[in-house]
Write a protein that holds these residues in place. Structure first.
Motif, PDB file in Angstrom:
ATOM      1  N   GLY A  29      -7.950  -2.437  -4.211  1.00 25.71           N
ATOM      2  CA  GLY A  29      -6.892  -3.108  -3.235  1.00 25.71           C
ATOM      3  C   GLY A  29      -7.655  -2.945  -2.142  1.00 25.71           C
ATOM      4  O   GLY A  29      -8.228  -3.914  -1.101  1.00 25.71           O
ATOM      5  N   GLY A  30      -8.755  -1.394  -1.878  1.00 26.37           N
ATOM      6  CA  GLY A  30      -9.981  -1.601  -1.090  1.00 26.37           C
ATOM      7  C   GLY A  30      -9.029  -1.331   0.218  1.00 26.37           C
ATOM      8  O   GLY A  30      -9.480  -1.121   1.358  1.00 26.37           O
TER       9      GLY A  30
ATOM     10  N   SER B 225       1.309   8.349  -0.312  1.00 21.15           N
ATOM     11  CA  SER B 225       1.484   8.117  -1.221  1.00 21.15           C
ATOM     12  C   SER B 225       0.090   8.156  -1.837  1.00 21.15           C
ATOM     13  O   SER B 225      -0.391   6.928  -2.527  1.00 21.15           O
ATOM     14  N   TYR B 226      -0.975   8.995  -1.959  1.00 20.97           N
ATOM     15  CA  TYR B 226      -2.241   9.359  -1.338  1.00 20.97           C
ATOM     16  C   TYR B 226      -2.732   8.492  -2.913  1.00 20.97           C
ATOM     17  O   TYR B 226      -3.913   7.533  -3.220  1.00 20.97           O
ATOM     18  N   HIS B 227      -2.306   9.197  -4.309  1.00 20.83           N
ATOM     19  CA  HIS B 227      -2.861   7.876  -5.398  1.00 20.83           C
ATOM     20  C   HIS B 227      -3.096   6.468  -5.665  1.00 20.83           C
ATOM     21  O   HIS B 227      -4.132   5.793  -6.505  1.00 20.83           O
ATOM     22  N   GLY B 228      -2.299   5.704  -4.323  1.00 14.93           N
ATOM     23  CA  GLY B 228      -2.793   5.018  -4.937  1.00 14.93           C
ATOM     24  C   GLY B 228      -2.961   4.322  -3.465  1.00 14.93           C
ATOM     25  O   GLY B 228      -5.113   3.806  -4.235  1.00 14.93           O
TER      26      GLY B 228
ATOM     27  N   SER C 173      -1.838 -13.983   4.263  1.00 11.36           N
ATOM     28  CA  SER C 173      -2.918 -12.791   4.337  1.00 11.36           C
ATOM     29  C   SER C 173      -2.356 -11.879   3.289  1.00 11.36           C
ATOM     30  O   SER C 173      -1.137 -11.267   3.056  1.00 11.36           O
ATOM     31  N   GLY C 174      -3.526 -10.768   3.249  1.00 15.35           N
ATOM     32  CA  GLY C 174      -2.887  -9.339   2.436  1.00 15.35           C
ATOM     33  C   GLY C 174      -1.970  -9.957   1.353  1.00 15.35           C
ATOM     34  O   GLY C 174      -3.248 -10.903   0.666  1.00 15.35           O
ATOM     35  N   THR C 175      -2.316  -9.280   0.632  1.00 11.58           N
ATOM     36  CA  THR C 175      -1.441  -8.927  -1.079  1.00 11.58           C
ATOM     37  C   THR C 175      -0.321 -10.251  -1.145  1.00 11.58           C
ATOM     38  O   THR C 175      -0.074 -11.184  -2.252  1.00 11.58           O
ATOM     39  N   VAL C 176      -0.314 -11.446  -0.022  1.00  4.96           N
ATOM     40  CA  VAL C 176       1.089 -12.365   0.588  1.00  4.96           C
ATOM     41  C   VAL C 176       2.349 -11.718  -0.078  1.00  4.96           C
ATOM     42  O   VAL C 176       3.663 -11.593   0.230  1.00  4.96           O
ATOM     43  N   MET C 177       2.289 -11.795  -2.250  1.00  3.72           N
ATOM     44  CA  MET C 177       3.930 -11.137  -2.556  1.00  3.72           C
ATOM     45  C   MET C 177       4.104  -9.397  -2.469  1.00  3.72           C
ATOM     46  O   MET C 177       5.124  -9.198  -2.756  1.00  3.72           O
TER      47      MET C 177
ATOM     48  N   GLY D 249      -1.185  -2.983  -0.359  1.00  2.00           N
ATOM     49  CA  GLY D 249       0.276  -3.571  -1.185  1.00  2.00           C
ATOM     50  C   GLY D 249       0.870  -3.327  -0.449  1.00  2.00           C
ATOM     51  O   GLY D 249       0.828  -4.800  -0.240  1.00  2.00           O
ATOM     52  N   SER D 250       1.366  -2.782  -0.684  1.00  2.00           N
ATOM     53  CA  SER D 250       3.271  -3.224  -0.389  1.00  2.00           C
ATOM     54  C   SER D 250       3.889  -1.722   0.513  1.00  2.00           C
ATOM     55  O   SER D 250       3.520  -0.685   0.115  1.00  2.00           O
ATOM     56  N   ALA D 251       4.628  -1.950   1.512  1.00  2.00           N
ATOM     57  CA  ALA D 251       4.833  -0.941   1.978  1.00  2.00           C
ATOM     58  C   ALA D 251       6.419  -0.385   1.035  1.00  2.00           C
ATOM     59  O   ALA D 251       6.257   0.921   1.508  1.00  2.00           O
ATOM     60  N   ARG D 252       6.482   0.097  -0.321  1.00  2.00           N
ATOM     61  CA  ARG D 252       7.091   0.770  -1.334  1.00  2.00           C
ATOM     62  C   ARG D 252       5.847   1.537  -1.696  1.00  2.00           C
ATOM     63  O   ARG D 252       7.161   2.880  -1.921  1.00  2.00           O
ATOM     64  N   SER D 253       5.116   0.900  -1.832  1.00  2.00           N
ATOM     65  CA  SER D 253       3.588   1.872  -2.937  1.00  2.00           C
ATOM     66  C   SER D 253       3.146   2.357  -1.445  1.00  2.00           C
ATOM     67  O   SER D 253       2.654   4.091  -2.023  1.00  2.00           O
TER      68      SER D 253
END
Lengths: 345, 93
Positions: free
Chosen positions: A110-111, A101-104, A237-241, A331-335
């Motif tokens: 988030g870098g 998902s390149y878009h993200g 760590s990371g985005t945590v949520m 980000g998230s594994a979904r993204s």
């Protein structure tokens, strides 16, 4: 008949002038590049036996077709040897895969960098470092393969820092972020085999990732002890949520300690999953989860990752030193999902 | 002298047809595309309310993307094409 290279041509006075031209035209990541002459570009294409116009990937989000010719030009500029090309191609296929998902990760504040993990015989053949100074410097394959992919993102996909690539902080892995798994010394199933390849196949796994976080445990002689430290460091760590993917890189001493207790990667993943839950109360107190603390929030737990399978365990790093690291995914594994592609010879 | 090749994408020319812009918003149906980031729904609802109060739009409806990191999915696009005259979409952090 040799197919024509269709890219626009520019003339410079000499090699030094061509290097400066690359800076002036905005083609560089900030370091000098190797001038992409036709002979050098053709050597790259010959290494993979591809016609210049062959599509390597299509990034639907950007409506961009990435051709072998453009990958080859950017690989030359990055300083790759022609034999690195199959790995570069596989990594580019990976970031163009809809699951990545390149878009993200190609644009986000988030870098994210593209962490690339090379497995299989090609890693040894190309001397992709899996040992001392794992994240660099010192190894041409590690530094130039990742650089080539980032130059493709910049020059072909348009991820220009400050324009489309809006990373707030970014991190040094955005220059290059390539490691191999230390399959020679590892007691565990290699990452690519866990992800469906045969041991004798070569593969590269691309993961949109934060920077590595090193942790230290020189005290414990047990798997549980070392991994308790890892989990305690990881938990916030990371985005945590976001519940991203994680890569846990276990280096020599820790690898041996954990293996001596007979723990395999599955057990490591399960342990880390269970020990990285946070209470809703803590997440709310520290302003990571929205809302007021409610009754039961001290006991109500949220896992750092959605599933133990979202933690990838990799054996790599120097033989000496009681250090290992974990790498939060972007980000998230979904993204953005980790994607593995075969390195075709 | 040395000749080097352009590493950037040289876009093939294509024509994109834009929908004609409405000259006024009065009586129009507005689609609000929210990226699901925290508070984006509240921000867009406020925009929708302001468009109604100050520009006389007929109604607004909100559509949620799957998550902030992906483009709006096909079902949203199809539904908006059918049921809205104007769309508000944007990225906010």
């Amino acid at each position: 008949m040799t197919a024509t290279l269709t890219s626009k041509r520019f003339v410079a006075q000499d090699e030094a002038g061509a290097i400066e031209m690359a800076f002036e035209k905005g083609w560089s990541d900030g370091l000098p590049v190797v001038p992409p002459t036709e002979a050098r570009v053709r050597a790259m294409l010959d290494a993979v036996g591809l016609a210049p116009g062959q599509q390597v990937g299509f990034v639907a989000h950007r409506a961009v077709s990435i051709t072998a010719e453009k990958v080859a030009i950017n690989a030359v500029m990055a300083g790759c040897r022609p034999e690195y090309m199959p790995v570069v191609m596989a990594a580019v296929e990976g970031i163009a895969d809809p699951r990545w998902s390149y878009h993200g990760p190609g644009t986000s504040t988030g870098g994210a960098a593209v962490l690339m993990i090379v497995n299989g015989p090609i890693a040894r053949q190309l001397d992709v470092n899996a040992g001392d100074n794992l994240f660099g410097p010192g190894w041409r394959a590690n530094l130039t393969i990742g650089r080539a992919v980032r130059l493709v993102m910049r020059n072909v996909c348009g991820s220009l820092p400050g324009l489309l690539d809006r990373g707030t902080l970014g991190h040094p892995g955005k220059l290059s972020y390539v490691i191999a798994e230390n399959e020679a010394d590892s007691p565990w199933t290699p990452l690519h085999v866990e992800r469906g390849f045969r041991p004798e196949q070569s593969a590269v796994t691309v993961i949109a990732s934060d920077a590595p976080h090193q942790f230290y445990n020189q005290l414990s002689p047990t798997a549980e002890g070392v991994l308790t430290t890892c989990a305690d460091d990881m938990r916030i760590s990371g985005t945590v949520m976001g519940q991203s993917t994680y890569v846990v890189v276990l280096a020599g001493e820790h690898m041996q300690t954990i293996a001596r207790d007979g723990w395999d990667k599955k057990r490591i993943r399960q342990f880390l999953f269970e020990k990285t839950h946070n209470s809703h109360a803590h997440l709310k107190r520290t302003q990571r989860m929205a809302g007021e603390i409610a009754e039961g929030d001290e006991q109500k737990m949220r896992p750092l990752v959605a599933s133990p399978d979202d933690i990838m365990v990799v054996a790599a790093g120097g033989r000496a030193g009681a250090f290992s690291c974990y790498i939060p995914g972007w980000g998230s594994a979904r993204s953005s999902q980790a994607v593995s592609k075969e390195v075709k010879r | 002298m040395i000749e080097i090749l352009d590493p950037t994408t040289e876009a093939a020319t294509q024509t994109i047809a834009y929908s004609p812009r409405p000259t006024a918003l009065e009586g129009k149906r507005v689609a609000l595309i929210q990226n699901t980031k925290y508070n984006s729904d509240r921000l867009l609802a406020r925009i929708g309310d302001l468009l109604k109060a100050e520009y006389g739009v007929a109604e607004w409806r909100m559509y949620n993307k799957h998550n902030a990191s992906v483009p709006a999915h096909a079902e949203i696009i199809e539904e908006v094409k059918k049921s809205a005259d104007v769309m508000v979409a944007g990225i906010g952090d």
